[in-house]
Design an enzyme around this catalytic site. Structure first.
Site, PDB file in Angstrom:
ATOM      1  N   GLU A 129       0.701  -0.917   0.262  1.00  0.00           N
ATOM      2  CA  GLU A 129      -0.552   0.004   0.366  1.00  0.00           C
ATOM      3  C   GLU A 129       0.654   1.418   0.153  1.00  0.00           C
ATOM      4  O   GLU A 129       1.480   1.127   0.894  1.00  0.00           O
ATOM      5  CB  GLU A 129      -0.794  -0.279   1.411  1.00  0.00           C
ATOM      6  CG  GLU A 129      -2.272   1.049   1.643  1.00  0.00           C
ATOM      7  CD  GLU A 129      -2.290   0.891   3.240  1.00  0.00           C
ATOM      8  OE1 GLU A 129      -3.655   2.071   3.300  1.00  0.00           O
ATOM      9  OE2 GLU A 129      -2.085   0.658   3.962  1.00  0.00           O
ATOM     10  N   ASN A 135      -7.472   5.618  -1.793  1.00  0.00           N
ATOM     11  CA  ASN A 135      -6.427   5.585  -1.439  1.00  0.00           C
ATOM     12  C   ASN A 135      -6.347   3.771  -2.101  1.00  0.00           C
ATOM     13  O   ASN A 135      -7.239   2.846  -2.487  1.00  0.00           O
ATOM     14  CB  ASN A 135      -6.684   4.368   0.053  1.00  0.00           C
ATOM     15  CG  ASN A 135      -4.875   4.084   0.554  1.00  0.00           C
ATOM     16  OD1 ASN A 135      -4.284   3.342  -0.055  1.00  0.00           O
ATOM     17  ND2 ASN A 135      -5.162   3.738   2.121  1.00  0.00           N
ATOM     18  N   LYS A 178      -9.253   1.470  -2.129  1.00  0.00           N
ATOM     19  CA  LYS A 178      -9.572   1.029  -0.502  1.00  0.00           C
ATOM     20  C   LYS A 178     -10.945   1.939  -0.473  1.00  0.00           C
ATOM     21  O   LYS A 178     -11.520   2.105   0.123  1.00  0.00           O
ATOM     22  CB  LYS A 178      -8.323   1.198   0.367  1.00  0.00           C
ATOM     23  CG  LYS A 178      -8.901   1.207   1.542  1.00  0.00           C
ATOM     24  CD  LYS A 178      -7.053   1.601   2.693  1.00  0.00           C
ATOM     25  CE  LYS A 178      -7.283   0.848   4.146  1.00  0.00           C
ATOM     26  NZ  LYS A 178      -6.112   1.816   4.474  1.00  0.00           N
ATOM     27  N   GLU A 236      -6.599   8.766   7.101  1.00  0.00           N
ATOM     28  CA  GLU A 236      -6.933   8.471   6.261  1.00  0.00           C
ATOM     29  C   GLU A 236      -8.706   8.954   6.471  1.00  0.00           C
ATOM     30  O   GLU A 236      -8.143   9.474   4.955  1.00  0.00           O
ATOM     31  CB  GLU A 236      -7.186   6.965   6.486  1.00  0.00           C
ATOM     32  CG  GLU A 236      -6.147   5.952   6.191  1.00  0.00           C
ATOM     33  CD  GLU A 236      -5.210   4.497   5.749  1.00  0.00           C
ATOM     34  OE1 GLU A 236      -6.768   4.268   5.034  1.00  0.00           O
ATOM     35  OE2 GLU A 236      -5.280   4.047   6.081  1.00  0.00           O
ATOM     36  N   CYS A 241      -5.294  -2.731   3.082  1.00  0.00           N
ATOM     37  CA  CYS A 241      -4.691  -3.057   4.178  1.00  0.00           C
ATOM     38  C   CYS A 241      -6.405  -3.219   5.247  1.00  0.00           C
ATOM     39  O   CYS A 241      -5.927  -4.297   5.589  1.00  0.00           O
ATOM     40  CB  CYS A 241      -3.566  -1.811   4.772  1.00  0.00           C
ATOM     41  SG  CYS A 241      -3.370  -1.193   6.330  1.00  0.00           S
ATOM     42  N   ASN A 296       0.426  -0.957   5.488  1.00  0.00           N
ATOM     43  CA  ASN A 296       1.077  -0.042   6.049  1.00  0.00           C
ATOM     44  C   ASN A 296       0.418   0.513   7.587  1.00  0.00           C
ATOM     45  O   ASN A 296      -0.068   0.631   7.666  1.00  0.00           O
ATOM     46  CB  ASN A 296       1.411   1.538   5.694  1.00  0.00           C
ATOM     47  CG  ASN A 296       1.983   1.733   4.123  1.00  0.00           C
ATOM     48  OD1 ASN A 296       2.184   2.082   3.901  1.00  0.00           O
ATOM     49  ND2 ASN A 296       1.915   0.677   3.216  1.00  0.00           N
TER      50      ASN A 296
END
Length: 309
Positions: free
Chosen positions: A47, A107, A124, A143, A169, A194
């Site tokens: 990621e 993302n 994501k 995020e 993730c 991550n």
């Protein structure tokens, strides 16, 4: 006939805030060359592979974070990855921060075939963290401030001789992620992550427990949907903020068949037979025979918990 995809899980060590895209791409190219020498025909990077994990940094002006985003893919900084992969006849997947022409922020990760063509994109969906600066946290995880939830669902693509999907993730912790792809017959799921080595809500949670939950999530998803899962970390200390490792490959029986030690740039390579997915899909996880969807309504009908009266 077996259908072998030899996969290289290409962990990246820490990327510091000051590192350029070109410096990071040079590291990724070195891993690609090593993977080729070891017989891999598909390489998976983590990621946000091109930058540090920037959601730890708070920008009062949200637009100041746009420097971390890619407005085009490929672009001049990453074109060498596409050129090298095509020259070596290798597929690849990596994650990055995507800025769309309409000004949306995601993302994202892409899946690239052996010809160097992008055949799939995933954005994501399960974004962790928070929107505003929180002084009570051990570290910031913003995020939700910098990304919108993905709008492409969980697609599966026919490529590399099989059925492949992606997630990113925190998605790996949600069983719906795997099941939606499992219902499309997915044979391999690739994911980058991550993951901070400290739980911002529970500082006493140690690395062993963090890695346990990581492995548990990936192994359960692989077993319950009879598919391969390749999970790849960015790891180590980025400007004093530590990310855990845990790069691994899990087979359709939920067994870890390869796991990388350490937190530096490195590879694990494994020959994954996509036909190994068939036994589970045709027996205990034969969805057509055994699923009872008339009882699953709450899964899509509600978000939060509704306790019985």
């Amino acid at each position: 006939m077996s259908r072998i995809v030899t996969v290289a899980a290409a962990q990246l060590g820490p990327i510091q805030k000051a590192e350029t895209r070109e410096q990071v791409v040079a590291r990724m190219l070195a891993l690609m060359d090593e993977a080729k020498a070891k017989g891999a025909d598909l390489i998976i990077y983590p990621e946000l592979a091109l930058t540090t994990f920037f959601p730890r940094w708070y920008h009062e002006d949200r637009a100041e974070a746009d420097a971390w985003f890619e407005a085009a893919m490929p672009n001049p900084a990453v074109q060498p990855l596409f050129d090298r992969a095509r020259a070596q006849g290798m597929g690849m997947s990596f994650g990055y921060a995507e800025l769309t022409p309409e000004g949306q922020h995601f993302n994202s990760s892409i899946l690239v075939d052996k010809s160097g063509a992008i055949v799939g994109k995933y954005r994501k969906i399960h974004l962790p963290g928070h929107v505003e600066y929180d002084p009570t946290r051990a570290h910031q995880h913003l995020e939700k401030r910098y990304f919108e939830p993905g709008d492409l669902g969980f697609p599966v693509w026919r490529t590399m001789g099989g059925l492949m999907g992606m997630c990113i993730c925190n998605d790996r912790r949600w069983p719906e992620t795997y099941r939606v792809m499992g219902l499309q017959g997915v044979e391999m799921i690739v994911l980058g992550f991550n993951t901070p080595s400290v739980n911002g809500h529970k500082a006493k949670e140690g690395m062993a427990q963090r890695l346990f939950h990581h492995r548990l999530s990936v192994q359960a998803g692989a077993y319950q949907n009879s598919c391969w899962v390749v999970a790849v970390a960015k790891a180590g200390s980025e400007d004093g903020h530590h990310l855990m490792g845990g790069t691994l490959i899990v087979n359709p029986d939920g067994e870890i068949v390869a796991e990388l030690e350490g937190e530096a740039d490195g590879l694990i390579v494994h020959a994954c037979d996509l036909d190994d997915t068939r036994f589970g899909k045709q027996t205990i996880f034969d969805f057509k025979m055994h699923r009872r969807i008339e009882h699953y309504g709450p899964i899509t009908g509600q978000v939060g918990v509704v306790e019985p009266e």
